[in-house]
Design an enzyme around this catalytic site. Structure first.
Site, mmCIF file in Angstrom:
data_model
loop_
_atom_site.group_PDB
_atom_site.id
_atom_site.type_symbol
_atom_site.label_atom_id
_atom_site.label_comp_id
_atom_site.label_asym_id
_atom_site.label_seq_id
_atom_site.Cartn_x
_atom_site.Cartn_y
_atom_site.Cartn_z
ATOM 1 N N CYS A 79 0.835 -1.204 0.000
ATOM 2 C CA CYS A 79 0.000 0.000 0.000
ATOM 3 C C CYS A 79 0.877 1.264 0.000
ATOM 4 O O CYS A 79 1.580 1.511 -0.966
ATOM 5 C CB CYS A 79 -0.982 -0.057 1.177
ATOM 6 S SG CYS A 79 -2.323 1.121 0.986
ATOM 7 N N HIS A 167 -3.636 -5.439 0.385
ATOM 8 C CA HIS A 167 -3.058 -5.880 1.672
ATOM 9 C C HIS A 167 -3.003 -7.410 1.767
ATOM 10 O O HIS A 167 -3.993 -8.034 2.164
ATOM 11 C CB HIS A 167 -3.887 -5.318 2.832
ATOM 12 C CG HIS A 167 -3.711 -3.845 3.001
ATOM 13 N ND1 HIS A 167 -2.752 -3.301 3.831
ATOM 14 C CD2 HIS A 167 -4.337 -2.801 2.419
ATOM 15 C CE1 HIS A 167 -2.813 -1.983 3.773
ATOM 16 N NE2 HIS A 167 -3.763 -1.651 2.910
ATOM 17 N N GLU A 169 -1.672 -9.110 3.954
ATOM 18 C CA GLU A 169 -1.650 -9.561 5.357
ATOM 19 C C GLU A 169 -3.039 -9.754 5.951
ATOM 20 O O GLU A 169 -3.185 -10.396 6.977
ATOM 21 C CB GLU A 169 -0.849 -8.577 6.225
ATOM 22 C CG GLU A 169 -1.486 -7.208 6.466
ATOM 23 C CD GLU A 169 -1.297 -6.218 5.317
ATOM 24 O OE1 GLU A 169 -0.980 -6.661 4.192
ATOM 25 O OE2 GLU A 169 -1.495 -5.011 5.538
#
Ligand code: XMP
Length: 506
Positions: A79, A167, A169
């Site tokens: 990001c 993202h 994660e």
């Protein structure tokens, strides 16, 4: 030498998640503030740049000289991290007309790029950004796009640097772990960081640091301090002395059973029954803050008194864990304040601190505990606050109120276990209210206490929802409490979530 991935934190809410995902992939990972890249780079296999609440154009945006990293370590920008790399290399990042937040899908994705090896191109990704990358420099190669944004991921040619706008994660990027695992492969990580390897290296380090020195540690009955004690015990044996204080506000039978458990673990533990002191000092005190202060200070007094009886103590062991450390890492000031689980002990004792769990997350502490042979029932105990039942008896505290609450709570917790519900909730507790109400038992009118049952689901106690326990279970608990606990004629169940309520009442 310990291999590791460094996550440079630019202030994203998901920075911790990145570290957790990497560790779940059996690779050690540490978070550093964006402007504090470690000077000692030994063992660093790769670097991840996190997201950020800023735009790269904000005056106060966190800036970083990427030349310190590019071509020196494999690099993954996530990001804001990805935007920063583009911005610094002369590409263009622009405020997109539509903020993109939530689930998205690839329009194109190059699965022959090693970062996306084995990726299902149809799997959803999660976006959360205002700005977008609109032009990449010539040496950059686009490796993914969505319908809404032209560059969802890129790779820099002839360089091990990647950037992803989404993202990987977060849980909603379904194949995010695969992408992170690919990155670890690209970094040449051997993926051998496990509870067993953590124990081996930590015990060796503790032996080296502590030598023949003596350590004292306060046990709370919780997982963190207990695992700390076991690790230290494995490293230095009888040179660690543990102190377990009964402040009279523990759960029913807790002091005796936990003390016995500690002894079976082979710990050198001193149990101090200080109930009377605490009840005396708490007499007539209703203010929650005052109660907390009295309990905290009383704990330090006892600990200090007991520790003084020991000879040649040089170190204080503490069960500090990684979230405590990260919380006190200020990204702008970057001072690491020490976190005191038991309220200011080091200052009083003038001891050096040893905190062997300070780089672990809670679930990792539990896995280390299991690998050290701690029984399941001990590892998966619900969290219990330091001031104990002191915060669950509203108003002033008397031994009789403690007895009532312990008895009611014991019934609730035992039934949760019996019905197989204990592990389904994050935390369960019973609260004694400072009100009495009218009831009827047999032919007699009663005027007795009310208790509240609370059970919540949560992942980190920051937010929580009330647990939807079965009605027949609640009915059984209520019946048993009212029939068996003298002094209670009413049971309520708390159906408030956090926020706006909290888990404890006080
Ligand atoms: P609240 O009530 O703030 O609680 O929603 C969140 C979590 O923290 C625990 N808690 C404490 N733990 N000392 C502790 O060690 C304390 O003073 C304390 N107060 C709350 C609470 O049990 C819940 O898990």
């Amino acid at each position: 030498m310990q291999e590791k991935i460094v996550v440079l934190d630019f202030g994203s809410q998901t920075t911790q998640l990145i570290a957790r995902r990497i560790r779940e992939l059996s690779t050690f990972c540490e978070i550093y503030p964006y402007n504090k890249f470690p000077e000692n780079t030994e063992g660093i296999k790769g670097v991840i740049l996190s997201g950020s609440p800023f735009s790269v154009y904000d005056k106060s945006a966190f800036d970083f000289d990427l030349n310190l990293l590019r071509k020196k370590f494999p690099l993954l920008g996530i990001c804001y991290g990805a935007q920063l790399i583009v911005h610094k290399a002369g590409g263009k990042v622009e405020a997109s007309g539509s903020r993109e937040y939530g689930r998205a899908f690839f329009d194109t994705v190059n699965t022959s790029d090693p970062l996306f090896k084995g990726l299902n191109p149809m799997s959803p990704i999660w976006m959360s950004h205002g700005d977008s990358i609109t032009r990449i420099p010539a040496e950059f190669e686009k490796i993914a796009a969505t319908i809404d944004i032209p560059v969802a991921a890129y790779k820099i040619q002839n360089e091990s640097t990647w950037g992803v706008q989404f993202h990987p994660e977060v849980f909603h990027t379904e194949e995010g772990s695969k992408i992170l695992a690919n990155f670890l492969d690209l970094c040449g990580c051997s993926r051998n960081w496990t509870p067993a390897s953590f124990i081996e290296s930590t015990v060796a380090e503790l032996k080296e640091t502590l030598g023949e020195d003596k350590v004292v540690l306060g046990l709370s009955g919780g997982v963190d301090s207990s695992v700390t004690a076991l690790l230290l015990n494995r490293a230095i044996g009888k040179n660690i002395t543990c102190i377990f204080v009964d402040h009279g506000l523990l759960r029913k039978y807790e002091y005796e059973t936990v003390l016995k458990d500690y002894e079976t673990f082979g710990l050198n533990v001193i149990g101090v029954d200080a109930k009377e002191k605490f009840y005396r000092e708490l007499q007539g005190v209703s203010d929650p803050e005052k109660k907390r202060k009295i309990i905290g200070k009383g704990f330090i007094d006892i600990f200090d008194e007991e520790a003084k009886k020991l000879e040649n103590i040089k170190w204080l062991g503490q069960g500090t864990i990684y979230p405590d450390i990260i919380e006190s890492l200020s990204i702008t000031g970057t001072t690491i304040k020490s976190h005191h689980n038991v309220g200011g002990l080091p200052a009083v004792m003038k001891l050096k601190l040893v905190e062997p769990l300070k780089l672990l997350f809670k679930d990792e502490v539990r896995r280390v505990g299991a690998a050290l042979g701690m029984p399941e029932r001990f590892i998966h105990r619900h969290p219990f606050p330091g001031p104990g039942l002191g915060v669950r008896i509203l108003g002033d505290i008397t031994p009789e109120k403690v007895r009532i609450l312990q008895d009611a709570d014991h019934i609730f917790i035992s039934l949760l276990r019996e019905w197989g519900l204990y592990d389904k909730v994050w935390q369960a507790l019973t609260i004694l209210l400072p009100v009495r109400s009218v009831g009827v038992m047999g032919d007699e009118r009663t005027y007795e206490n009310a208790v509240v049952l609370r059970a919540v689901t949560s992942t980190d106690a920051m937010t929580a929802d009330w647990a939807q326990l079965p009605y027949d279970f609640l009915a059984k608990v209520s019946n048993d409490i009212i029939n068996k606990v003298k002094g209670v004629n009413r049971v309520a169940y708390d159906i408030s979530s956090k926020p706006p309520a909290t888990i404890e009442w006080e």
